[in-house]
Design a protein around this motif. Structure first.
Motif, short mmCIF file in Angstrom:
data_model
loop_
_atom_site.label_atom_id
_atom_site.label_comp_id
_atom_site.label_asym_id
_atom_site.label_seq_id
_atom_site.Cartn_x
_atom_site.Cartn_y
_atom_site.Cartn_z
N LYS A 238 0.84 -1.20 0.00
CA LYS A 238 0.00 0.00 0.00
C LYS A 238 0.88 1.25 0.00
O LYS A 238 1.80 1.38 0.79
N LYS A 239 0.59 2.19 -0.91
CA LYS A 239 1.37 3.42 -0.97
C LYS A 239 0.79 4.47 -0.04
O LYS A 239 -0.42 4.70 -0.02
N LEU A 240 1.68 5.07 0.74
CA LEU A 240 1.29 6.13 1.67
C LEU A 240 2.07 7.39 1.33
O LEU A 240 3.24 7.33 0.96
N PRO A 255 5.04 15.78 0.50
CA PRO A 255 5.24 14.44 1.06
C PRO A 255 5.95 13.52 0.09
O PRO A 255 5.96 13.74 -1.12
N VAL A 256 6.57 12.48 0.64
CA VAL A 256 7.16 11.43 -0.17
C VAL A 256 6.16 10.29 -0.25
O VAL A 256 5.49 9.98 0.74
N GLU A 257 6.03 9.67 -1.42
CA GLU A 257 5.11 8.55 -1.58
C GLU A 257 5.91 7.25 -1.57
O GLU A 257 6.77 7.04 -2.42
N VAL A 258 5.64 6.41 -0.58
CA VAL A 258 6.37 5.15 -0.43
C VAL A 258 5.40 4.05 -0.06
O VAL A 258 4.31 4.30 0.44
N GLY A 289 -14.77 9.23 0.47
CA GLY A 289 -14.86 10.19 -0.63
C GLY A 289 -13.63 11.03 -0.87
O GLY A 289 -13.58 11.77 -1.86
N ALA A 290 -12.62 10.95 0.00
CA ALA A 290 -11.41 11.75 -0.17
C ALA A 290 -10.39 10.97 -0.99
O ALA A 290 -9.88 9.96 -0.53
N PRO A 291 -10.06 11.42 -2.20
CA PRO A 291 -9.11 10.67 -3.04
C PRO A 291 -7.73 10.63 -2.40
O PRO A 291 -7.35 11.54 -1.65
N PRO A 292 -6.93 9.59 -2.69
CA PRO A 292 -5.60 9.46 -2.08
C PRO A 292 -4.72 10.68 -2.26
O PRO A 292 -3.93 11.02 -1.37
N GLN A 293 -4.81 11.37 -3.41
CA GLN A 293 -3.93 12.51 -3.65
C GLN A 293 -4.31 13.73 -2.81
O GLN A 293 -3.57 14.72 -2.77
N SER A 294 -5.47 13.69 -2.15
CA SER A 294 -5.84 14.79 -1.25
C SER A 294 -5.52 14.43 0.20
O SER A 294 -5.89 15.16 1.11
N GLN A 295 -4.80 13.32 0.40
CA GLN A 295 -4.46 12.86 1.74
C GLN A 295 -2.94 12.85 1.93
O GLN A 295 -2.19 12.68 0.98
N MET A 296 -2.51 12.98 3.17
CA MET A 296 -1.13 12.68 3.53
C MET A 296 -1.05 12.47 5.04
O MET A 296 -1.93 12.90 5.80
N PHE A 297 0.00 11.76 5.46
CA PHE A 297 0.27 11.54 6.88
C PHE A 297 1.43 12.46 7.28
O PHE A 297 2.52 12.36 6.72
N VAL A 298 1.17 13.34 8.24
CA VAL A 298 2.16 14.33 8.66
C VAL A 298 2.71 13.94 10.03
O VAL A 298 1.95 13.80 11.00
N PHE A 313 1.67 10.29 13.73
CA PHE A 313 1.32 10.80 12.40
C PHE A 313 -0.13 11.25 12.43
O PHE A 313 -1.01 10.52 12.91
N ASP A 314 -0.39 12.45 11.93
CA ASP A 314 -1.75 12.91 11.72
C ASP A 314 -2.11 12.68 10.26
O ASP A 314 -1.38 13.13 9.36
N GLN A 315 -3.21 11.99 10.03
CA GLN A 315 -3.70 11.83 8.66
C GLN A 315 -4.47 13.08 8.28
O GLN A 315 -5.44 13.45 8.96
N MET A 316 -4.04 13.74 7.23
CA MET A 316 -4.60 15.03 6.83
C MET A 316 -5.32 14.91 5.49
O MET A 316 -4.90 14.15 4.61
N VAL A 317 -6.40 15.68 5.35
CA VAL A 317 -7.12 15.78 4.09
C VAL A 317 -7.27 17.26 3.75
O VAL A 317 -7.53 18.09 4.64
N ASN A 318 -7.12 17.59 2.48
CA ASN A 318 -7.18 18.99 2.05
C ASN A 318 -8.63 19.39 1.77
O ASN A 318 -9.25 18.88 0.83
N LEU A 319 -9.19 20.28 2.62
CA LEU A 319 -10.55 20.78 2.44
C LEU A 319 -10.50 22.19 1.86
O LEU A 319 -9.52 22.91 2.02
N GLU A 320 -11.62 22.57 1.20
CA GLU A 320 -11.59 23.81 0.42
C GLU A 320 -11.33 25.05 1.27
O GLU A 320 -10.46 25.86 0.96
N ARG A 321 -12.07 25.22 2.38
CA ARG A 321 -11.88 26.42 3.19
C ARG A 321 -10.75 26.27 4.20
O ARG A 321 -9.94 27.17 4.40
N TRP A 322 -10.68 25.12 4.85
CA TRP A 322 -9.80 24.97 6.00
C TRP A 322 -8.42 24.45 5.66
O TRP A 322 -7.57 24.34 6.53
#
Length: 568
Positions: A238-240, A255-258, A289-298, A313-322
């Motif tokens: 699984k790629k993260l 982020p790096v994808e590995v 509903g959040a596609p993988p490219q809008s996610q990352m673990f920080v 690690f915090d799993q983050m998702v990119n939302l429009e306003r926030w």
């Protein structure tokens, strides 16, 4: 209006959620969920339960513990001392704000702000000219604020208790009971879904930051000398997308994808079980509903991590306003929690590791010298003997390196204890299990799924909620309310409900308005009963996302829906 405003407006109109106590002006940080929102949230909880608990049955078990717990629990956990945020107040209007949030709102992201001291935040506020966001007044000094909600048990003021800020502590204090009844086998995970409360300083992000919310957590216990994850093979490719500590220190935001396997091999993730749950989380958030490219673990830097964590690690998702918003947290809590509860409660919360073959060891034994203790402590001899017996011999010897030590109120000297080494044959050793923790907020995930699902087409709003969590599975309409069409539609409505599908019946307004309302509550399928239904025993089936229509027989409705929702 941006997407956030449109989603919030839709949520109120269609019964998803709205501010709590609204008739009294509302209270920031609290939400009331309506019929649609409750169904959606429960479906998210049910799906989380399937992915993280049911599919790991035999390893992970769900329990339930109280929301209110005595103060001692949170003294042991460290929350009484460490569960704090920094607050700053306006010297003019007296409004209070979370210090890092008011800074970020006015000047944008600041590297390392979560780990700053009050003095560092004061300096930043002064240098950047940060003012009150309400009146523009000067801000005062930054101080610490504990986020625990305090209460009392019963009518006794000394019986201090707190509303739990996480479900984790209920699992830690019950570990021994469940570990014993499960025949003392590791690894083992305990899971909870339930309410928690955090007295946030100034929550101003609607459903993103709440003072009361539903948490979904697992505390997964394993032997640190045998930390291998036996489920790793299924997810190691699984790629993260990881924003590691090294990247953050280098001021990188890319982020790096590995693969998970590579991340573990390179020690980017320190625990196989932590990585396993991160892989499950990536797929779970994608399913919402959040596609993988809008996610990352920080990764959290050491000065930003919670007091109990060796890696987070915090799993983050990119939302429009926030922007980037945390949707799950993954912490390697080591043995911190069990060790603390063992120390504060006096109960053994460890496990036993059996050796392949018995081993001979020299064990240090502390023998109290009763004559010396009786001479010096007289009537309290029994208490002193019990106290000395409760302390590990090696620790006691170290405490007496300077000839004497104070234990409770008693001065213990070397002459009170004799230390001897004794050869023993042992079959194993006791140890404290380590813990990997994935944690999610169901309320925030409810909003996430709604924003990801929200779209507009030809001036109409559609919620493309994934079918696995859609609150309404099928809408049923009569084309018109006459000539027996309404009665036939009611029969079909009853049919799908009897087979377990949550359905909505709508006979108000034009068929176009009914389709629009069905799209706005996210029903993936709409069934329309028309005159051809009476002649041919068929109905129109409309797809929410494509608006395509087809006809199927009434007799095949249940099998069609079962196939569509993959129910067997």
């Amino acid at each position: 209006m941006d997407k956030y405003d449109k989603v919030i407006d839709l949520c109120k109109r269609r019964g998803f959620f709205w501010p709590s106590s609204e008739i009294y002006g509302g209270v920031a940080g609290f939400l009331d969920f309506g019929p649609m929102g409750t169904l959606l949230k429960r479906n998210i909880e049910a799906r989380w339960r399937e992915v993280f608990i049911h599919k790991n049955h035999g390893l992970v078990y769900e329990i339930e513990t109280p929301v209110i717990m005595p103060s001692k629990v949170f003294e042991a956990s460290g929350h009484v001392d460490h569960f704090t945020d920094y607050v700053v107040g306006c010297t003019s209007c007296n409004k209070k704000f979370r210090a890092d949030h008011v800074i970020i709102e006015q000047i944008g992201e600041v590297q390392g702000i979560e780990g700053m001291t009050p003095e560092g935040l004061d300096k930043l506020i002064s240098e950047k000219g940060i003012r009150c966001t309400e009146c523009g007044g000067l801000l005062g000094k930054v101080t610490s604020f504990n986020l625990l909600f305090r209460t009392n048990i019963g009518p006794y003021s000394e019986n201090v208790a707190y509303l739990r800020p996480e479900a984790a502590q209920g699992m830690f204090i019950n570990f021994k009971n469940i570990f014993t009844m499960m025949r003392e086998r590791l690894p083992i995970g305990l899971a909870q879904i339930g309410k928690v409360a955090r007295n946030e300083i100034s929550p101003r992000q609607g459903p993103i930051r709440l003072r009361e919310f539903t948490i979904m957590e697992i505390e997964f216990f394993f032997d640190p000398k045998n930390p291998e994850c036996n489920a790793l093979e299924s997810v190691k490719e699984k790629k993260l997308r990881l924003l590691t500590e090294d990247l953050i220190r280098a001021d990188s935001t890319t982020p790096v994808e590995v693969t998970l396997g590579s991340a573990l091999e390179d020690r980017l993730i320190k625990s196989e079980w932590l990585g396993y749950f991160m892989a499950l989380s990536s797929d779970f958030i994608s399913e919402l509903g959040a596609p993988p490219q809008s996610q990352m673990f920080v990764a959290k830097l050491e000065n930003e991590r919670a007091h109990y964590s060796a890696q987070t690690f915090d799993q983050m998702v990119n939302l429009e306003r926030w922007g980037w918003v945390e949707v799950s947290g993954h912490a390697y809590r080591t043995d911190y929690d069990l060790s603390r509860h063992q120390e504060f409660s006096g109960n053994d919360l460890g496990a036993f590791r059996k050796y392949a073959a018995p081993q001979k060891i020299l064990r240090l034994i502390a023998r109290p010298r009763i004559d010396a203790i009786s001479r010096d402590f007289k009537n309290e001899t029994g208490k002193v003997l019990a106290l000395l017996k409760s302390i590990d011999a090696t620790k006691l010897k170290s405490m007496l390196d300077n000839n004497s030590t104070i234990i409770d109120k008693y001065e213990i000297r070397k002459e009170h204890v004799e230390f001897v080494e004794k050869e023993e044959t042992i079959s194993g050793e006791r140890f404290t299990p380590h813990v990997a923790e994935p944690s999610f907020g169901a309320d925030r995930l409810t909003y996430l799924s709604l924003e990801c699902a929200f779209c507009e087409r030809e001036g109409r709003t559609i919620l493309r909620i994934p079918r696995s969590i859609a609150p309404i599975k099928v809408s049923v309409f009569p084309l018109v309310n006459k000539d027996g069409l309404r009665e036939k539609a009611e029969d079909i409505y009853g049919l799908v409900r009897r087979h377990g599908f949550i359905a909505d019946f709508d006979d108000s307004g034009s068929i176009g308005r009914r389709y629009a309302r069905s799209d706005e509550i996210g029903a993936p399928i709409a069934i329309t009963v028309d005159y051809e239904t009476l002649r041919e025993n068929t109905v129109t089936v409309r797809d929410r996302d494509t608006w395509e229509q087809s006809r199927i027989s009434v007799d095949s409705i249940v099998s069609f829906l079962s196939d569509y929702y993959k129910i067997r």
